[in-house]
Motif scaffolding. Structure first.
Motif, PDB file in Angstrom:
ATOM      1  N   LEU A  17      -2.826  -9.420  -4.206  1.00  0.00           N
ATOM      2  CA  LEU A  17      -2.956  -7.971  -4.023  1.00  0.00           C
ATOM      3  C   LEU A  17      -2.141  -7.228  -5.092  1.00  0.00           C
ATOM      4  CD1 LEU A  17      -4.220  -5.706  -2.385  1.00  0.00           C
ATOM      5  CD2 LEU A  17      -2.246  -5.802  -0.845  1.00  0.00           C
ATOM      6  N   CYS A  18      -0.946  -7.726  -5.387  1.00  0.00           N
ATOM      7  CA  CYS A  18      -0.140  -7.105  -6.451  1.00  0.00           C
ATOM      8  C   CYS A  18      -0.872  -7.191  -7.790  1.00  0.00           C
ATOM      9  CB  CYS A  18       1.229  -7.785  -6.539  1.00  0.00           C
ATOM     10  SG  CYS A  18       2.292  -7.368  -5.149  1.00  0.00           S
ATOM     11  N   GLN A  67       0.829  -1.217   0.000  1.00  0.00           N
ATOM     12  CA  GLN A  67       0.000   0.000   0.000  1.00  0.00           C
ATOM     13  C   GLN A  67       0.861   1.263   0.000  1.00  0.00           C
ATOM     14  OE1 GLN A  67      -2.550  -0.678   3.420  1.00  0.00           O
ATOM     15  NE2 GLN A  67      -4.309  -1.000   2.069  1.00  0.00           N
ATOM     16  N   GLN A 111      -6.202  -2.877 -11.467  1.00  0.00           N
ATOM     17  CA  GLN A 111      -7.060  -1.727 -11.173  1.00  0.00           C
ATOM     18  C   GLN A 111      -6.378  -0.391 -11.455  1.00  0.00           C
ATOM     19  OE1 GLN A 111      -9.096  -2.202  -7.442  1.00  0.00           O
ATOM     20  NE2 GLN A 111      -9.610  -0.029  -7.280  1.00  0.00           N
ATOM     21  N   TYR A 112      -5.062  -0.291 -11.198  1.00  0.00           N
ATOM     22  CA  TYR A 112      -4.392   1.017 -11.292  1.00  0.00           C
ATOM     23  C   TYR A 112      -3.285   1.075 -12.352  1.00  0.00           C
ATOM     24  CZ  TYR A 112      -6.756   1.912  -6.848  1.00  0.00           C
ATOM     25  OH  TYR A 112      -7.692   2.063  -5.868  1.00  0.00           O
ATOM     26  N   PHE A 122       2.976  -4.173 -10.624  1.00  0.00           N
ATOM     27  CA  PHE A 122       3.215  -4.888  -9.377  1.00  0.00           C
ATOM     28  C   PHE A 122       3.097  -6.370  -9.733  1.00  0.00           C
ATOM     29  CE2 PHE A 122       2.134  -1.676  -5.759  1.00  0.00           C
ATOM     30  CZ  PHE A 122       2.871  -0.696  -6.387  1.00  0.00           C
ATOM     31  N   TYR A 152      -4.072  -7.369  -8.237  1.00  0.00           N
ATOM     32  CA  TYR A 152      -5.226  -6.451  -8.230  1.00  0.00           C
ATOM     33  C   TYR A 152      -4.778  -5.002  -8.443  1.00  0.00           C
ATOM     34  CZ  TYR A 152      -7.568 -10.502  -6.030  1.00  0.00           C
ATOM     35  OH  TYR A 152      -8.045 -11.748  -5.737  1.00  0.00           O
ATOM     36  N   TYR A 153      -3.668  -4.597  -7.818  1.00  0.00           N
ATOM     37  CA  TYR A 153      -3.170  -3.225  -8.035  1.00  0.00           C
ATOM     38  C   TYR A 153      -2.835  -3.007  -9.508  1.00  0.00           C
ATOM     39  CZ  TYR A 153      -2.819  -1.116  -3.386  1.00  0.00           C
ATOM     40  OH  TYR A 153      -3.118  -0.526  -2.176  1.00  0.00           O
ATOM     41  N   ARG A 154      -2.230  -4.011 -10.099  1.00  0.00           N
ATOM     42  CA  ARG A 154      -1.843  -3.890 -11.522  1.00  0.00           C
ATOM     43  C   ARG A 154      -3.091  -3.754 -12.401  1.00  0.00           C
ATOM     44  NH1 ARG A 154       2.329  -8.163 -14.362  1.00  0.00           N
ATOM     45  NH2 ARG A 154       2.744  -6.966 -16.248  1.00  0.00           N
ATOM     46  N   TYR A 167       2.413   1.897  -3.412  1.00  0.00           N
ATOM     47  CA  TYR A 167       1.470   2.447  -4.388  1.00  0.00           C
ATOM     48  C   TYR A 167       1.201   3.929  -4.093  1.00  0.00           C
ATOM     49  CZ  TYR A 167      -2.633   3.709  -6.927  1.00  0.00           C
ATOM     50  OH  TYR A 167      -3.490   4.391  -7.731  1.00  0.00           O
ATOM     51  N   GLU A 168       0.918   4.216  -2.827  1.00  0.00           N
ATOM     52  CA  GLU A 168       0.564   5.599  -2.451  1.00  0.00           C
ATOM     53  C   GLU A 168       1.705   6.586  -2.708  1.00  0.00           C
ATOM     54  OE1 GLU A 168      -2.499   3.948   0.913  1.00  0.00           O
ATOM     55  OE2 GLU A 168      -0.765   5.117   1.600  1.00  0.00           O
TER      56      GLU A 168
END
Ligand code: GFB
Length: 302
Positions: A133-134, A79, A140-141, A145, A136-138, A82-83
């Motif tokens: 989670l990596c 997190q 979605q955003y 990752f 999903y970040y890839r 990403y932030e």
């Protein structure tokens, strides 16, 4: 062990500025400390090698810590990365994320296709959450990752705790001590028949750098040697390298864990990488490092 190997490899690349923190400097389970680290350092890329790890006995004995510590540290780090605008994050899992009875050699598609090996379920579930989670970040955003799933690793800087270590350092130490004390036999845990694949940690570090240089890496990819052997064969090989001539006995009261764990590394090969350091050579180098650390009073055993 992995973090040090990654630093050794990255320090060979001109222009790379390495940012590292020890466990005492930053507690990765402390979300605000992790956020502050990213705010101050602003890395371009992250290799997440930190984890609570251990062998079959440590995994069995401390499932709560293996799950909670890994979940907290990885969530805080992914997190915060990403932030703070990190575009590239390489998460390290383990081949124990695959089902106990996955077809061998194990392909990446085997993920979540069946029940996990009970002796390392807590650790595997935490690692599955991290890699997902990596992903999903890839998705979605759009950040890259991604993850690597190393097989059983060994090499300089390993943990030689008699109960909590993995099999290779555990046997290296026990067989070395048997030789020193002139014992007529050593005992290995379980039946000796489970088969395992081993990768020298500097090979892993090289594979990770290779993956980081790809523009569009797979969401997760196996990193192994593609070769396995039985635990009894491993003990015999270690005995030969150490120069121990006593007998090797098995202890069936100890768990075997997964009957076989061999990765299919064709995806990684197709991306242009292959392992270089063979098991015998890797164990020789590891044994030399073990002896140096022992003499210097620096053997890791936690
Ligand atoms: O390396 P290891 O602890 O873990 O054990 P896993 C591998 C095999 O070696 C098991 C046998 O069948 C053990 O019973 N073995 C024999 C020994 N003698 C020894 C010994 O002295 N020490 C140890 N440790 N084993 C781990 C997972 O599974 O693999 C982790 O628990 C992680 O989560 C790691 O994924 C890579 O290969 O069974």
């Amino acid at each position: 062990m992995v973090g040090s190997a990654v630093c050794r490899r990255l320090s060979q690349i001109p222009g790379v500025r390495l940012i590292t923190r020890t466990r005492d400097e930053v507690d990765l389970e402390d979300e605000s400390a992790v956020r502050e680290l990213f705010r101050v350092e602003k890395p371009d890329a992250v290799i997440f090698a930190a984890a609570r790890v251990g062998g079959i006995e440590a995994n069995r004995r401390y499932p709560v810590e293996f799950m909670t510590e890994n979940l907290r540290a990885q969530l805080a780090t992914i997190q915060a990365a990403y932030e703070s605008g990190v575009g590239r994050f390489l998460f390290l899992g383990s081949t124990c994320i695959y089902p106990r009875m996955a077809p061998q050699p194990i392909r990446e598609e085997a993920l979540l296709s069946g029940p996990l090996e009970p002796t390392n379920e807590a650790y595997a579930l935490a690692k599955i959450c991290g890699l997902k989670l990596c992903q999903y970040y890839r998705q979605q955003y759009g950040v890259v990752f991604h993850s690597a799933m190393p097989t059983n690793l060994y090499g300089p800087g390993d943990n030689y705790h008699p109960e909590h270590s993995h099999v290779l350092p555990g046997l290296l130490r026990r067989i070395h001590e048997a030789k020193e004390s002139g014992a007529d036999h050593v005992t290995i845990w379980g039946s000796g028949t489970p088969r395992r694949e081993f990768l020298y940690v500097d090979d892993l570090a090289d594979a990770l750098v290779h993956l980081l240089e790809l523009d569009d890496p797979p969401d997760w990819v196996n990193v192994g040697s593609g070769v396995d052997l039985s635990i009894l064969e491993l003990a015999e090989l270690i005995a030969e390298i150490v120069g121990y001539r006593g007998a090797i006995r098995t202890d069936p009261s100890r768990p075997d864990g997964m009957p076989r764990k061999l990765t299919d590394i064709s995806l990684l090969r197709s991306l242009g990488w292959q392992p270089r350091i063979e098991l015998e050579e890797g164990i020789r180098r590891t044994y030399a490092d073990f002896q140096r650390s022992l003499q210097a009073g620096l053997l890791r055993s936690a």
